[in-house]
Motif scaffolding. Structure first.
Motif, PDB file in Angstrom:
ATOM      1  N   ALA A   1     -11.959-121.385  42.257  1.00  0.00           N
ATOM      2  CA  ALA A   1     -11.562-119.978  42.237  1.00  0.00           C
ATOM      3  C   ALA A   1     -11.776-119.312  43.586  1.00  0.00           C
ATOM      4  O   ALA A   1     -11.110-118.323  43.925  1.00  0.00           O
ATOM      5  N   GLU A   2     -12.711-119.822  44.363  1.00  0.00           N
ATOM      6  CA  GLU A   2     -12.999-119.262  45.688  1.00  0.00           C
ATOM      7  C   GLU A   2     -12.157-119.932  46.768  1.00  0.00           C
ATOM      8  O   GLU A   2     -12.412-119.762  47.961  1.00  0.00           O
ATOM      9  N   ASP A   3     -11.142-120.730  46.346  1.00  0.00           N
ATOM     10  CA  ASP A   3     -10.249-121.418  47.274  1.00  0.00           C
ATOM     11  C   ASP A   3     -10.980-122.445  48.125  1.00  0.00           C
ATOM     12  O   ASP A   3     -10.606-122.716  49.258  1.00  0.00           O
ATOM     13  N   GLU A   4     -12.033-123.017  47.563  1.00  0.00           N
ATOM     14  CA  GLU A   4     -12.764-124.075  48.249  1.00  0.00           C
ATOM     15  C   GLU A   4     -12.319-125.426  47.687  1.00  0.00           C
ATOM     16  O   GLU A   4     -12.095-125.573  46.491  1.00  0.00           O
ATOM     17  N   THR A   5     -12.195-126.402  48.556  1.00  0.00           N
ATOM     18  CA  THR A   5     -11.761-127.732  48.130  1.00  0.00           C
ATOM     19  C   THR A   5     -12.831-128.403  47.267  1.00  0.00           C
ATOM     20  O   THR A   5     -14.015-128.376  47.601  1.00  0.00           O
TER      21      THR A   5
END
Length: 867
Positions: A544-548
Motif C-alpha cells: 500500500a505504501e508503494d514499496e516493493t
C-alpha cells in the motif's frame, strides 16, 4: 434583388458547367464552343479526377466453433454496422428500388443526371427552397466514399467531424468535385459495380450501413437477398434521409404512429410515404407489375428489429471470454509509435472474422457448474468464482466462466452487483483484476525446484512445524533472516516431497525451500509462465505504501497475485511433460478481403526437464489418492489427473487446479474485495453446500466433460532415481547435553526425539547414544538417549584362575557365574578363557558376570593327569 441575381448567376453557371461536364463525359469528341463551355472545361480540368476508394468500415464478428464445425456467433464490434456483400447477394427488388427512387436514368447517363442537377440547382440558387436531391447514384456513391475516406483517416473525433462536414457541405465547389469524381468512376467501373458499392456504403440510420446489415437489423435477421418488394422499398426509402425514415423509432414524431387516416393511426407514416413513392416509381419504370405494386402498397410497414451484437454483453456467459479476446486484439495489434490503436481500428472497422478457441460444450458445463454452486451475489461478502480451462500442448483457452454477468456499462454494474466488467480470470491488461493469491497451488513450483536441484521424491527432511529463521538465495543476493512459522492445516507431518504434496503441509514445503534458493524457486515458477497479474514480475509487487515486496518465504506458500488463466496454463505445462504453452484464445482471423491475419501465437517453453515433470506428476497424482487434498475433486472418469489444492490464510481464497495429459482446469472461489470486508469461506455455506468446498463441486463437473471429449493418457512413470533415498551422516552427539544434541541434529536436517534415560557409565544427563547412528536419511527422526550414570567398569579376568576371577569380580561389586568349556590345551585347564560382559565393558553393580573356565577335553576331571 442582388441576392436573387447572385442565385440566378450561380444557377446558370452551375447548370452550364453541368451541361459541359455531361457532354464531355458522354460525347468527349463533340466540339464544344462558347466562352461558358471553354471556361467550364478549364475549371473541370483543374479539378481532381482520381478517387481512391478506401476499404469500408465493417463490423468485426467473433465466433466459437460448434461440434459440427459451424461457427457460433458470440459478439460483434463496429463503428458502422456494415457487412459488405456481393452483387448476387442483393435482392433485385433492392436494385430496382434504388434506381427507380434515386436515379431512374442511372444506366443511361455517364455519371451525372443533367435533369436532376439542373432541377436541384434551380431550387437551391433561384427558388431558395429546401435542398433537393439531384445527385445521381454515382454522385451519392462518391459523397459516401469521401465521407468514409475522411472518417477512416481521421485520428480524433474532431477530425472525423471535420471530414464529414467537408464531404457533405452544400456548395458549388463540393458539387463540382463530386461530378468530376463521378465521371471518372463511370469510366473505371461498370454500372453494376457502382450500384453494388452504393448499396454497400449507404447509411440506413444510426450506425447501420449497407443493405445487408440494414436487412438484418430492420427485418429480423433477413439477408439482403431475401427481402420482399415492400421491405426493399422501405429500406431504400431510408437512404433518402436516414434519420427521418429509419424504422427503429416507432414512437418518434417522424416515424411513429403520428398520422391518422380514417380515424386510424398509420404506423411508420413517414417511411411508408417514401416507400410508396418508390413503389410508384418502380411501377412507372416498369420494374414491377400493377398487381405487385398494389399488394406492396397495401402491406403495412412492419419492421422486426433485431438488435445487432454490440460488444461482449451479447455473448452471455461467454462474455468474459469474449472480453478477453477483445483485449487480445487491442493489445496485440497496437503500435505504440502511432497515435491510433491499430487493434481498436481493426476491431471496430476492420471487418474481421475472428474464430476463437472456445469449446462450447466445456463452456456450457463450466457456466452450469458455476451457477449451481456459487451465487452471483451474497449479502455477507463480495463473493467471486472463476473457472478456466486450457488445453495442454497448445495453450488454447477452452472455457472461461465467472459467477457474474458481463457488462461494459458502469451504470449497470453499479446498480446491480451481479454484473461486472472485471474479468477475474485474466491479467490486468486483458480486462482482469490485479490478480488472486494462489495459496498452496503455488507449492508445485517449490516441488519442481526441489527436483531440479537433484533432490528426490522420497528423500526425507524434517517436516515438523517450527519457526524457520533463515532461507538462502534471495533474489539480489543474501539470506533471508527472521522468523517464519506458518500454520499447518492439520496435525499431519510429511517428511518427503510426495506426502508433502499429497497433504499440502506448509512446514514441509518450508523445509524444502530452506534447502533451496528462494530466487531459484521464483525462476522456476517464471519458467512455467507464471507472473503477477498486474504486469510485474514475481517478487516485484508493491504494498500500500508503494514499496516493493521481495520474493520471500511467504511467497513459497502462494502470496503473489496471479491470474487463474496463468495458473491453468502452468499446470497444463506440468502435465505436458514440462512444456508450457502460453495461453491463446484465437485460432484464426480472416480479414474483410478474405486474407488471413496471423493471430497471436502460443509460445511453448520447456519449463523443466521431462524427467522432473514426470516426478512432479507422480507426486501430484497422489493428491487424488486416499487422504489426499484433491480426493473430493475426482471426476471418476478413469482418466488420470494431477492436482493441487490451495487455501489462503483464513480461507479467503480457495482453489482447485488440476490436469489430465490433455486438459487443465483452474477453479477459484473466494472474496473479490480485500481488506476487512473478507469472509472466511469455512464459516459460510451456499445453497449447494459449504463455501470452502464449492471448488470441489465445480472442478470435477468441468473435467468430466473434458475427459469424455479429449481423453487422457497415463502419466509417464518417473525414473527410479526420482525415488532414491539420500543418506547423510548422523552427527556424533555422545557426551553432549540433550539441548546441544538437539541443536546439532536439527541443524543437520534431522528430527530430534528424546529417547529418555538409559544405563550408561557416562555422567548422568549427558547423551549416551542415538538410534539410528552412523547414517540416516535427511529428515529422519533420531532418538537420543541420556545417561543415568548407573554403569561401572567390568574388570578383565581372562587368564586368571577361577578363584582369582571370582574374587576380583566380587571385589568390583559384581556376581560371578561359572561355566566350563572343553579344551585340549592343558595350560587353559582351570583358567578363565572368556567372560561376559567383556573386560573394559560396563554393567550395573550387582549384575552377573559369566566366566568361562577351561576343562580338559575327554574326562570329567579338570586337573592334569585325570583319565
Amino acid at each position: 434583388m442582388s441576392d436573387v441575381g447572385t442565385g440566378i448567376l450561380g444557377f446558370v453557371g452551375l447548370s452550364a458547367l453541368a451541361g459541359v461536364l455531361v457532354t464531355a463525359a458522354v460525347t468527349p469528341a463533340l466540339a464544344v464552343t462558347g466562352m461558358a463551355a471553354n471556361n467550364g472545361i478549364a475549371v473541370f480540368e483543374n479539378l481532381p479526377g482520381y478517387l481512391d476508394i478506401n476499404e469500408l468500415s465493417e463490423k468485426t464478428d467473433i465466433y466459437a466453433i460448434q461440434a459440427d464445425g459451424s461457427p457460433y456467433h458470440l459478439a460483434s464490434f463496429f463503428d458502422e454496422n456494415r457487412e459488405e456483400v456481393e452483387w448476387d447477394a442483393i435482392s433485385q427488388y433492392v436494385k430496382d428500388a434504388a434506381i427507380a427512387g434515386e436515379d431512374p436514368r442511372f444506366y443511361e447517363h455517364g455519371g451525372i443526371d443533367i435533369q436532376g442537377t439542373v432541377r436541384a440547382a434551380l431550387n437551391e440558387y433561384v427558388i431558395g427552397g429546401a435542398t433537393q436531391g439531384g445527385s445521381s447514384i454515382t454522385q451519392q456513391y462518391v459523397k459516401n466514399v469521401l465521407i468514409n475516406n475522411g472518417v477512416r483517416e481521421a485520428k480524433t473525433e474532431e477530425e472525423k467531424d471535420a471530414a464529414y462536414e467537408a464531404a457533405t457541405e452544400t456548395s458549388p465547389d463540393r458539387k463540382l468535385k463530386e461530378m468530376r469524381y463521378a465521371i471518372a468512376l463511370e469510366k473505371k467501373f461498370s454500372k453494376d459495380e457502382i450500384l453494388k458499392g452504393y448499396l454497400n456504403i449507404a447509411a440506413f440510420g444510426g450506425r447501420v450501413y449497407g443493405i445487408e446489415s440494414a436487412a438484418q437489423y430492420y427485418f429480423g435477421g433477413k439477408h439482403a437477398a431475401d427481402l420482399t418488394l415492400p421491405e426493399a422499398a422501405s429500406l431504400i426509402a431510408i437512404v433518402n434521409n436516414p434519420e427521418k425514415f429509419r424504422l427503429d423509432y416507432p414512437d418518434s414524431e417522424t416515424n411513429g404512429v403520428n398520422t391518422i387516416v380514417d380515424g386510424q393511426p398509420v404506423p411508420y407514416a413517414a417511411n411508408k410515404e417514401r416507400r410508396d413513392y418508390i413503389l410508384e416509381q418502380m411501377l412507372k419504370e416498369k420494374k414491377i407489375p400493377q398487381a405487385d405494386y398494389d399488394a406492396a402498397v397495401a402491406t403495412p410497414v412492419a419492421p422486426v428489429i433485431k438488435e445487432p451484437s454490440t460488444g461482449c454483453e451479447t455473448a452471455g456467459g461467454s462474455g468474459f471470454f469474449c472480453d478477453y479476446v477483445k483485449n487480445i486484439v487491442l493489445n496485440s495489434y497496437d503500435d505504440p509509435a502511432t497515435e491510433e490503436n491499430e487493434g481498436a481500428r481493426l476491431l471496430q472497422q476492420g471487418g474481421l472474422q475472428i474464430y476463437t478457441t472456445l469449446d462450447l460444450d466445456l463452456q456450457a458445463q463450466a457456466e452450469a457448474a458455476m451457477t449451481e454452486n456459487v451465487p452471483a451475489t451474497d449479502p455477507r461478502f463480495d463473493v467471486g468464482s472463476v473457472a478456466v480451462t486450457v488445453q495442454a500442448g497448445t495453450g488454447r483457452v477452452l472455457a472461461m466462466a465467472q459467477n457474474k454477468k458481463f457488462t461494459d456499462d458502469g451504470e449497470v454494474a453499479a446498480a446491480d452487483p451481479s454484473y461486472t466488467s472485471l474479468n477475474l480470470s485474466t491479467d490486468l491488461d486483458y480486462g482482469g483484476s490485479s490478480g488472486l493469491q494462489p495459496g498452496s497451488t503455488f507449492k508445485v513450483f517449490t516441488l519442481a525446484e526441489w527436483l531440479n536441484a537433484g533432490h528426490s521424491l522420497r528423500e526425507t527432511f524434517n517436516g515438523a512445524r517450527r519457526a524457520f529463521t533463515s532461507f538462502p538465495g534471495q533474489c539480489g543476493g543474501g539470506t533471508w533472516t527472521g522468523s517464519f512459522n506458518p500454520r499447518n492445516d492439520d496435525g499431519r507431518i510429511a517428511n518427503n516431497a510426495v506426502d508433502a504434496t499429497k497433504w499440502s503441509v506448509n512446514s514441509s514445503f518450508m523445509a524444502m525451500a530452506q534447502q533451496l534458493q528462494l530466487c531459484k524457486i521464483k525462476e522456476t515458477a517464471a519458467a512455467f509462465g507464471v507472473h503477477r497479474a498486474d504486469g510485474a514480475a514475481l517478487g516485484e509487487g508493491k504494498n500500500a505504501e508503494d514499496e516493493t515486496i521481495p520474493f520471500g518465504p511467504s511467497a513459497v506458500l502462494g502470496t503473489e497475485e496471479i491470474a487463474p488463466v496463468t495458473m491453468a496454463a502452468a499446470f497444463a505445462g506440468i502435465a505436458n511433460n514440462g512444456t508450457t504453452c502460453s495461453p491463446i484464445a484465437i485460432d484464426k482471423i480472416v480479414q474483410a478481403d478474405g486474407t488471413e491475419l496471423p493471430p497471436p501465437a502460443s509460445t511453448c517453453t520447456q519449463s523443466v526437464s521431462p524427467e522432473v515433470a514426470h516426478a512432479m506428476e507422480y507426486a501430484m497424482q497422489q493428491t487424488f489418492a486416499g487422504g489426499g487434498t484433491a480426493t473430493a475433486s475426482d471426476p471418476g472418469t478413469g482418466i488420470p489427473h494431477i492436482g493441487k489444492t490451495g487455501t489462503t490464510d483464513d480461507a479467503f481464497d480457495t482453489w482447485m487446479i488440476g490436469s489430465s495429459t490433455k486438459v487443465a482446469t483452474a477453479v477459484w472461489v473466494g472474496n473479490i474485495t480485500g481488506g476487512d470486508n473478507r469472509t472466511n469461506l469455512r464459516d459460510v455455506s451456499f445453497d449447494s453446500g459449504a463455501a470452502a468446498t464449492a471448488r470441489h463441486r465445480i472442478w470435477p463437473r468441468i473435467m468430466e466433460v473434458a475427459d469424455n471429449k479429449y481423453g487422457g493418457d497415463q502419466f509417464t512413470e518417473p525414473d527410479a532415481s526420482a525415488f532414491k533415498q539420500v543418506l547423510v551422516d548422523v552427527p556424533q552427539v555422545t557426551g553432549l547435553t540433550l539441548d546441544a544434541a538437539k541443536q546439532a541434529l536439527e541443524a543437520a536436517g534431522f528430527v530430534f526425539e528424546d529417547g529418555g534415560p538409559q544405563d550408561s557409565n557416562l555422567p548422568a544427563g549427558t547423551v549416551s547414544a542415538t538410534d539410528p547412528s552412523g547414517q540416516a536419511g535427511r529428515g529422519s527422526t533420531i532418538r537420543v538417549f541420556t545417561s543415568n550414570g548407573s554403569m561401572t567398569g567390568v574388570p578383565n579376568v581372562v587368564g586368571m584362575t577361577q578363584d582369582q576371577a571370582e574374587a576380583a569380580l566380587r571385589q568390583a561389586g559384581f556376581r560371578a557365574e561359572r561355566q566350563t568349556q572343553d579344551t585340549l590345551d592343558p595350560t587353559q585347564v582351570g583358567v578363565v578363557i572368556a567372560q561376559n560382559p567383556a573386560g573394559g565393558g560396563f554393567a550395573k553393580p550387582g549384575d552377573k558376570v559369566t566366566i568361562t573356565v577351561g576343562k580338559l577335553s575327554g574326562g570329567p576331571g579338570n586337573a592334569p593327569g585325570d583319565d
